[in-house]
Design an enzyme around this catalytic site. Structure first.
Site, PDB file in Angstrom:
ATOM      1  CG  ASP A 221       0.366   3.056   7.804  1.00  0.00           C
ATOM      2  OD1 ASP A 221       0.084   3.747   6.808  1.00  0.00           O
ATOM      3  OD2 ASP A 221      -0.140   1.946   8.036  1.00  0.00           O
TER       4      ASP A 221
ATOM      5  CB  SER B  69      -0.736   1.292   4.757  1.00  0.00           C
ATOM      6  OG  SER B  69      -0.674   0.326   5.775  1.00  0.00           O
TER       7      SER B  69
END
Length: 351
Positions: free
Chosen positions: A195, A50
């Protein structure tokens, strides 16, 4: 010694490890006497999830004019968050109102994030990064983890190569915050990705596995890890509130709990692993001990909170001053020792 740099996910809290990276790079320049010294020179393998994946890509992105040198300093990587954080997590009043009642699948339009990533990375590809790395994501259709590997992009060509802006868009597609990323490899293969924080908010374990596999080793004796966190949340959630709330409205809280638990588990297992090997000092984890001074939500990117995050990052650097100085000394010594024999030069040939 093979040295890994791993950076956690955490949204706008990427400012926290960004502050440490900027401080580390400044000290490396000063102590080595080399004004061009960069983080990429002192680590052999990189991993990010991320916001950590974005930081890793910034640190490893090559300069167009000098392809063997990084395009961005650690300070410039940090500036992406400080300068553009409020723009990335930006939504109009109506969208915020509708999202508040759980009537949207994501809080923010991805166009702002995509514009920032395109500005920074342009047409740079994963295969062009300066060092071996992995960046995590999750394929929602195949129901399996997806690792963007620089070494696989080099070895297997367009089928495993991607634009860097798409790598970063995928790894940061946090559920409830941004829509699923639909990205394509250079050969046109489609990947619907979330993610990587849904399974590896702390990618250190993934990095260790990747390195031991590449070298056909199972021991950690010759591997050192610097793991940078975005802060361990101590926020408590009210039981009655959870009971009465709709699932969509508590989505961000569930994401926070899931990511915190998974990151802490990875940290615990790595500490135990290195302790059992008698190599405690080769696993270093740095993150703030608490987040009480800030708003800790992944999207708390207003100017006031960004300033508080910078202050918290600065405080973390001060609290770890001796450790960072020791780390700098070790990195410089290791760099001088291994530069000639370049033990990682063949890793790019591994798929």
């Amino acid at each position: 010694m093979k040295k890994i740099l791993s950076i956690d996910g955490g949204g706008i809290r990427g400012i926290i490890p960004g502050m440490l990276l900027a401080a580390l790079e400044r000290r490396l320049k000063r102590q080595s006497g080399n004004p061009d010294a960069a983080i990429v020179d002192y680590f052999d393998f990189f991993a990010g999830t991320s916001t950590g994946g974005i930081l890793i890509c910034l640190l490893l992105c090559p300069d167009e004019q000098h392809p063997t040198k990084p395009k961005f300093t650690a300070q410039e990587a940090l500036d992406l968050y400080v300068t553009h954080g409020a723009d990335i997590f930006k939504a109009g009043f109506l969208r915020r109102l509708v999202a508040k009642f759980g009537l949207l699948s994501e809080r923010y339009p991805a166009v702002n994030l995509e514009h920032v990533l395109a500005t920074y990375f342009g047409g740079t590809k994963l295969s062009q990064l300066l060092k071996p790395c992995i960046v995590t994501a999750y394929n929602i259709e195949l129901r399996k983890t997806h690792f963007f590997r620089q070494q696989a992009a080099i070895m297997r060509g367009n089928t495993r190569d991607f634009y860097l802006r798409d790598v970063c868009r995928a790894t940061s597609a946090a559920p409830t915050y941004f829509s699923v990323a639909e990205v394509y490899s250079m050969s046109g293969t489609r990947y619907p990705l979330l993610d990587g924080g849904v399974f590896a908010p702390n990618p250190s374990m993934s990095a260790l596995s990747e390195v031991t596999k590449a070298f056909n080793e199972t021991k950690v004796n010759d591997i050192a890890i610097l793991s940078l966190g975005t802060g361990r949340s101590r926020k408590a959630y009210d039981y009655e509130h959870f009971k009465k709330s709709r699932a969509l409205s508590i989505g961000p809280a569930l994401i926070d709990i899931m990511m915190s638990g998974a990151a802490e588990s990875s940290d615990f297992f790595l500490r135990q692993l290195y302790k059992s090997a008698g190599k405690d000092g080769q696993y270093i984890r740095i993150e703030p001990s608490n987040l009480h001074s800030i708003r800790e939500e992944l999207d708390a990117a207003d100017r006031n909170n960004i300033q508080k995050l910078v202050a918290l990052g600065d405080q973390m650097v001060s609290e770890n001053n001796d450790l960072i100085n020791q780390l700098v000394e070790t990195l410089i010594k290791e760099h001088e020792h291994t530069q000639a024999r370049s033990p990682w030069r063949f890793l790019s040939l591994k798929s």
